[in-house]
Every structure is written in C-alpha cells, then in structure tokens.
Enzyme design. Structure first.
Site, PDB file in Angstrom:
ATOM      1  N   GLY A   1       0.794  -1.088   0.294  1.00  0.00           N
ATOM      2  CA  GLY A   1      -0.094   0.109   0.105  1.00  0.00           C
ATOM      3  C   GLY A   1       0.856   1.145   0.200  1.00  0.00           C
ATOM      4  O   GLY A   1       2.117   1.191  -0.170  1.00  0.00           O
TER       5      GLY A   1
ATOM      6  N   ASP B   1       0.919  -9.133   2.150  1.00  0.00           N
ATOM      7  CA  ASP B   1      -0.325  -8.087   1.540  1.00  0.00           C
ATOM      8  C   ASP B   1      -1.356  -9.107   0.743  1.00  0.00           C
ATOM      9  O   ASP B   1      -0.978 -10.018   0.150  1.00  0.00           O
ATOM     10  CB  ASP B   1       0.271  -7.248   0.662  1.00  0.00           C
ATOM     11  CG  ASP B   1      -0.608  -5.698   0.697  1.00  0.00           C
ATOM     12  OD1 ASP B   1      -0.243  -4.780   1.201  1.00  0.00           O
ATOM     13  OD2 ASP B   1      -1.534  -6.101   0.104  1.00  0.00           O
TER      14      ASP B   1
ATOM     15  N   LEU C   1      -3.432  -7.822  -1.380  1.00  0.00           N
ATOM     16  CA  LEU C   1      -3.254  -7.076  -2.644  1.00  0.00           C
ATOM     17  C   LEU C   1      -5.045  -6.498  -2.931  1.00  0.00           C
ATOM     18  O   LEU C   1      -5.444  -7.205  -3.885  1.00  0.00           O
ATOM     19  CB  LEU C   1      -2.845  -7.836  -3.776  1.00  0.00           C
ATOM     20  CG  LEU C   1      -1.453  -7.892  -3.770  1.00  0.00           C
ATOM     21  CD1 LEU C   1      -0.739  -8.581  -4.897  1.00  0.00           C
ATOM     22  CD2 LEU C   1      -0.758  -6.809  -3.598  1.00  0.00           C
TER      23      LEU C   1
ATOM     24  N   THR D   1      -3.720   5.675  13.828  1.00  0.00           N
ATOM     25  CA  THR D   1      -3.851   6.931  13.368  1.00  0.00           C
ATOM     26  C   THR D   1      -4.480   7.985  14.408  1.00  0.00           C
ATOM     27  O   THR D   1      -5.025   7.364  15.408  1.00  0.00           O
ATOM     28  CB  THR D   1      -5.008   6.739  12.266  1.00  0.00           C
ATOM     29  OG1 THR D   1      -5.690   7.934  11.838  1.00  0.00           O
ATOM     30  CG2 THR D   1      -6.309   5.867  12.852  1.00  0.00           C
ATOM     31  N   ASP D   2      -4.170   9.178  14.036  1.00  0.00           N
ATOM     32  CA  ASP D   2      -4.746  10.407  15.136  1.00  0.00           C
ATOM     33  C   ASP D   2      -6.318  10.350  15.043  1.00  0.00           C
ATOM     34  O   ASP D   2      -7.054  10.647  15.995  1.00  0.00           O
ATOM     35  CB  ASP D   2      -4.176  11.687  14.491  1.00  0.00           C
ATOM     36  CG  ASP D   2      -4.777  12.178  13.154  1.00  0.00           C
ATOM     37  OD1 ASP D   2      -5.256  11.269  12.336  1.00  0.00           O
ATOM     38  OD2 ASP D   2      -4.321  13.288  12.672  1.00  0.00           O
ATOM     39  N   GLU D   3      -7.011   9.605  14.215  1.00  0.00           N
ATOM     40  CA  GLU D   3      -8.526   9.663  14.095  1.00  0.00           C
ATOM     41  C   GLU D   3      -8.960   8.903  15.111  1.00  0.00           C
ATOM     42  O   GLU D   3     -10.164   9.137  15.375  1.00  0.00           O
ATOM     43  CB  GLU D   3      -8.668   9.114  12.703  1.00  0.00           C
ATOM     44  CG  GLU D   3      -8.154   9.771  11.383  1.00  0.00           C
ATOM     45  CD  GLU D   3      -8.956   9.740  10.176  1.00  0.00           C
ATOM     46  OE1 GLU D   3     -10.051   9.336   9.911  1.00  0.00           O
ATOM     47  OE2 GLU D   3      -8.183   9.872   9.214  1.00  0.00           O
TER      48      GLU D   3
ATOM     49  N   TYR E   1     -14.146   3.759  10.032  1.00  0.00           N
ATOM     50  CA  TYR E   1     -12.740   3.363  10.144  1.00  0.00           C
ATOM     51  C   TYR E   1     -11.785   3.495  11.471  1.00  0.00           C
ATOM     52  O   TYR E   1     -11.238   2.900  11.934  1.00  0.00           O
ATOM     53  CB  TYR E   1     -12.206   4.183   8.866  1.00  0.00           C
ATOM     54  CG  TYR E   1     -10.939   4.729   9.095  1.00  0.00           C
ATOM     55  CD1 TYR E   1      -9.795   3.617   8.562  1.00  0.00           C
ATOM     56  CD2 TYR E   1     -10.106   5.647   9.273  1.00  0.00           C
ATOM     57  CE1 TYR E   1      -8.527   3.491   8.829  1.00  0.00           C
ATOM     58  CE2 TYR E   1      -8.589   5.958   9.482  1.00  0.00           C
ATOM     59  CZ  TYR E   1      -8.015   4.989   9.081  1.00  0.00           C
ATOM     60  OH  TYR E   1      -6.488   4.995   9.260  1.00  0.00           O
TER      61      TYR E   1
ATOM     62  N   LYS F   1      -9.687   1.109  13.938  1.00  0.00           N
ATOM     63  CA  LYS F   1      -8.423   1.022  14.049  1.00  0.00           C
ATOM     64  C   LYS F   1      -8.112   1.355  15.899  1.00  0.00           C
ATOM     65  O   LYS F   1      -7.174   0.830  16.529  1.00  0.00           O
ATOM     66  CB  LYS F   1      -7.923   2.748  13.690  1.00  0.00           C
ATOM     67  CG  LYS F   1      -7.710   2.455  12.104  1.00  0.00           C
ATOM     68  CD  LYS F   1      -6.702   1.606  11.780  1.00  0.00           C
ATOM     69  CE  LYS F   1      -5.331   1.918  11.878  1.00  0.00           C
ATOM     70  NZ  LYS F   1      -4.266   0.986  11.279  1.00  0.00           N
TER      71      LYS F   1
ATOM     72  N   ARG G   1      -7.382  19.262   8.368  1.00  0.00           N
ATOM     73  CA  ARG G   1      -6.369  18.249   8.958  1.00  0.00           C
ATOM     74  C   ARG G   1      -4.908  18.692   8.890  1.00  0.00           C
ATOM     75  O   ARG G   1      -4.467  19.862   8.717  1.00  0.00           O
ATOM     76  CB  ARG G   1      -6.492  17.477   7.557  1.00  0.00           C
ATOM     77  CG  ARG G   1      -7.844  16.776   7.350  1.00  0.00           C
ATOM     78  CD  ARG G   1      -8.025  15.804   8.414  1.00  0.00           C
ATOM     79  NE  ARG G   1      -9.345  15.180   8.226  1.00  0.00           N
ATOM     80  CZ  ARG G   1     -10.745  15.466   8.720  1.00  0.00           C
ATOM     81  NH1 ARG G   1     -10.582  16.627   9.478  1.00  0.00           N
ATOM     82  NH2 ARG G   1     -11.727  14.925   8.594  1.00  0.00           N
TER      83      ARG G   1
ATOM     84  N   ASN H   1      -9.401  22.393   4.359  1.00  0.00           N
ATOM     85  CA  ASN H   1      -9.745  21.860   3.209  1.00  0.00           C
ATOM     86  C   ASN H   1      -9.481  22.788   2.012  1.00  0.00           C
ATOM     87  O   ASN H   1      -9.066  22.693   0.947  1.00  0.00           O
ATOM     88  CB  ASN H   1     -10.789  20.902   3.138  1.00  0.00           C
ATOM     89  CG  ASN H   1     -10.502  19.608   3.865  1.00  0.00           C
ATOM     90  OD1 ASN H   1      -9.391  19.270   4.091  1.00  0.00           O
ATOM     91  ND2 ASN H   1     -11.536  18.971   4.302  1.00  0.00           N
TER      92      ASN H   1
ATOM     93  N   ARG I   1     -19.593  14.875   4.111  1.00  0.00           N
ATOM     94  CA  ARG I   1     -19.365  13.569   4.539  1.00  0.00           C
ATOM     95  C   ARG I   1     -20.180  13.522   5.882  1.00  0.00           C
ATOM     96  O   ARG I   1     -20.084  14.489   6.717  1.00  0.00           O
ATOM     97  CB  ARG I   1     -17.723  13.289   4.889  1.00  0.00           C
ATOM     98  CG  ARG I   1     -17.559  11.965   5.547  1.00  0.00           C
ATOM     99  CD  ARG I   1     -16.085  11.820   5.758  1.00  0.00           C
ATOM    100  NE  ARG I   1     -15.225  11.669   4.758  1.00  0.00           N
ATOM    101  CZ  ARG I   1     -13.864  11.547   4.931  1.00  0.00           C
ATOM    102  NH1 ARG I   1     -13.201  11.987   5.757  1.00  0.00           N
ATOM    103  NH2 ARG I   1     -13.281  11.242   3.651  1.00  0.00           N
TER     104      ARG I   1
END
Ligand code: NAD
Ligand code: TYD
Length: 339
Positions: A10, A37, A39, A125-127, A149, A153, A213, A248, A272
C-alpha cells in the site's frame, strides 16, 4: 534484522519497505523484508521493488492465523500497516474494516505471542482520538472515534495494549496525522484533487471546506515508525504529527496553484456524515524521547507530489474510475472561499 511488513504493497507500507531496503534509516543496512499483503484494491506490486534480493513478497490475509503463524518464525519484528484505510468506504460498509483492522490485528498479535517475535509496531492513526476543536491531543487523550474506520483502528489499538499487558508482546503503537506523497491511492483527497485537475476535471470539496487536517510527508512518517521500532518503548503510544494544519479550503488553494487551475474548478458536494472537524497532534513525546521531527517542508513536499503524479499517469490512470468522485453539485462561490 528481518522485518515482516504487513500492508507493504500500500501507500505508506511500500514507502517504508523501499526506504528500509535503501538503507535510509539508521542501522538498517542489510535489512531483510517480508511483505505480507492481500493486494486489495489499494495494494499493488507496482509499488515495490519486487526483484530486490532482500525482499520476499507473500500474497495473503492478516486474518489467516495459519499463514501468519507459519510466516513469522525467523523474523525479528513486525511492522503492521495492513488496514482498510478510507473513511468514506467505511461509512458505506464497515464490515471489512472490522475484519481487517480488528480481527486481522488480533490475529497477528496472537501469532507474535505464540512465535515469540521480539518487537511489534502497530501503525495507527490520529483519527482514533475523534475530533478536537482547539488544542492538540497527547498520547493520554481519550479514544473517541467517529467513523467505522477510526473505530476499527481504535479497537486494534486496544487489542495491542492488551497483548502487551496480558501476554508481554513488545508492542508500540504509533498514531500519525494525514499523510501525503507519491504512490497514495487516488481516492484520498490530495491525489484525487491532483489527478482530477491534471485531467481537466472539477474537484469535489465536502461541505464548506472548513474542516482541518494536519499533514505530514509519508517519508517523515516512515522514518518515525522506524525510530519507534528501534528505539521506542513497549507498551507505549507515540503521536507522529506534521505540524502543518490546513483547512480543506487552504489545501485546495495550494493544489489549484500548483496545478495552474482557478477556483472555478472547485465544486461543493454534500458533506461527509459525521465529518471530523479538526485533527491536531502534540508530538512532544516523539521529539523528546526519540529525537524525531519532520524533515520535508509542506510546500516542497506537496510540489514534489504534484510533479510525481504528473509524471506517473501510468500508475494512477487505471484506478481513477474505481475512485470516481461523487456526483458534482453546486460550483463553489467566492464568498465560501474567503470565509
Ligand atoms: P492503503 O489503503 O494505501 O494500503 C493498505 C494496504 O493493506 C494495501 O496494500 C492492502 O492491500 C493491504 N491490506 C488490506 N487488507 C489486508 C488484509 N486483510 N491482509 C493483508 N493486507 C491487507 O493504506 P495506507 O494509507 O498506506 O495506510 C497504512 C496504514 O497507516 C493503515 O494502518 C492506516 O490506518 C495508517 N495511517 C494512514 C494514514 C494516511 O494518511 N493514509 C495516516 C495515519 C495512519
Ligand atoms: P481523506 O483524504 O479521505 O482523509 P481523512 O478523511 O482520513 O482525513 O480526506 C481528507 C479531508 O478532505 C477530509 O476532511 C475530507 C476531505 N475530502 C473532500 O473534501 N473531498 C474529497 O473528495 C475527499 C476524498 C475528501
């Protein structure tokens, strides 16, 4: 050193593999790499130097306990990048996120426990922290994910902590901000906007574009991951921030300028769902403990990324249809841009 890199085909995983094999990190000369992976749509062998004498590629799923348990012996460390990674896809269907990001992470941790692998870095991730209106998250901030998502995580992070605490697996967790650079799949905002502008299309900006972001070049992320692998402490979390916070709209302004396009090429599209307003990391721990800071300036890195996509149409053209932007609606008005 022999490292198993999951998700190494990735965007970020392949950057890590290429740079590790190039000896770009301290003490990495002669490192051997196995990439595991599946794929998926996001992984490609075109991202890897597949004939490199110190690289082995295994096509397979991190959720397959037999495969990972057979593969791990002989490896000193695991760097776990493999994930379903796109928020919009997770809003459409969370199931693959729960499977790969939660069950896959647990499967890998369990195999490391059984085979006694010495070191494990979970690339998170920071998310997982959710959204922060002002200030910045430290590693002690609560996990308050808002998308399937980020929830998946966060669950993976908690499994990692539990395997460290309960089973002594030497796991460190990294939580990085948004990455950009070459080889990023065209569904993410920067490559989507660059390739759409190159093709003469209009770019879809969600909502009014005020969402913020924090951006970091992918090479800086990978260097930090390697520093955590070699010098980080087990059981610890390390934030990896970029320091460049942009709305953004501001990001779009940079991309329009670099691609020689005007604001008439920006379309407003519906926002979103549960769109996180702002991400911002405090990276003091990474800097003070491991001496790692970003090296690639944002404007230079972004210009280089625009140049890379311009010169490598063969790499992204085939993916453009699969990652087609949502139906375009109203054109952006000048007063939206200058808010
Ligand atoms: P990506 O979507 O470009 O790549 C993911 C890779 O994982 C692909 O090669 C895919 O084939 C592979 N994969 C997916 N499911 C798999 C499975 N079940 N088994 C084996 N391989 C599988 O993602 P990316 O942007 O390179 O992100 C890599 C990691 O970094 C992810 O864990 C992501 O959460 C994290 N991260 C990404 C960003 C970012 O801005 N992109 C920021 C912070 C953290
Ligand atoms: P993205 O690259 O999907 O990363 P993430 O959601 O993980 O931060 O999106 C980055 C920002 O760009 C996010 O605020 C959503 C916005 N965005 C758009 O405005 N238009 C788009 O077409 C996409 C894909 C994202």
């Amino acid at each position: 050193m022999r490292v198993l890199v999951t998700g190494g085909a990735g965007f970020i995983g392949s950057t890590y593999v290429r740079e590790l094999l190039d000896g770009r990190y301290p003490g990495s000369d002669g490192a051997r790499v196995t990439v595991l992976d599946k794929l998926t749509y996001a992984g490609s062998l075109a991202n890897l130097p597949v004939r490199h004498p110190r690289l082995d590629f295994v096509e397979g799923d991190v959720c397959d306990p037999r495969l990972v348990t057979d593969l791990l012996p002989g490896h000193d460390a695991v760097v776990h990048f493999a994930a379903e990674s796109h928020v919009d896809r997770s809003l459409a269907n969370g199931a693959p996120f729960a499977v790969t990001n939660v069950v896959g992470t647990q499967t890998l941790l369990d195999a490391c426990r059984r085979t006694k692998v010495e070191r494990f870095v979970l690339v998170s991730t920071d998310e997982v922290y959710g959204s922060i209106p002002r200030g910045s998250w430290t590693e002690e901030s609560p996990l308050l994910p808002n998308s399937p998502y980020s929830a998946s995580k966060a669950a993976g992070d908690l499994f990692a902590r539990a395997y460290w605490r309960a089973h002594d697996v030497a796991v460190s967790i990294t939580r990085c901000c948004n990455n950009y650079g070459p080889y990023q799949f065209v569904e993410k905002v920067i490559p989507l906007f660059i390739t759409t502008l190159i093709d003469g299309g209009d770019v879809p900006l969600y909502g009014d574009g005020h969402h913020v972001r924090e951006w970091l070049h992918v090479s800086d992320h990978c260097r930090a991951v390697h520093a955590v692998l070699t010098g980080g402490r087990a059981g610890e979390v390390y934030n990896i921030g970029g320091g460049t916070e942009l709305s953004n709209l501001e990001l779009t302004g940079y991309l329009l300028e670099l691609c020689g396009a005007g604001w008439d090429r920006v379309r407003r599209v519906p926002d979103r769902d549960a769109h996180d307003e702002r991400y911002s990391l405090d990276s003091t721990k990474l800097r003070e403990e491991l001496g790692v800071t970003p090296q690639v300036g944002f404007e230079r890195g972004l210009a280089a990324a625009v140049e890379w996509y311009g010169g490598n149409r063969w790499w992204w053209e085939k993916d453009k249809v699969a990652a087609a932007p949502p139906v375009l609606t109203e054109p952006l008005r000048a007063r939206d841009v200058h808010r």
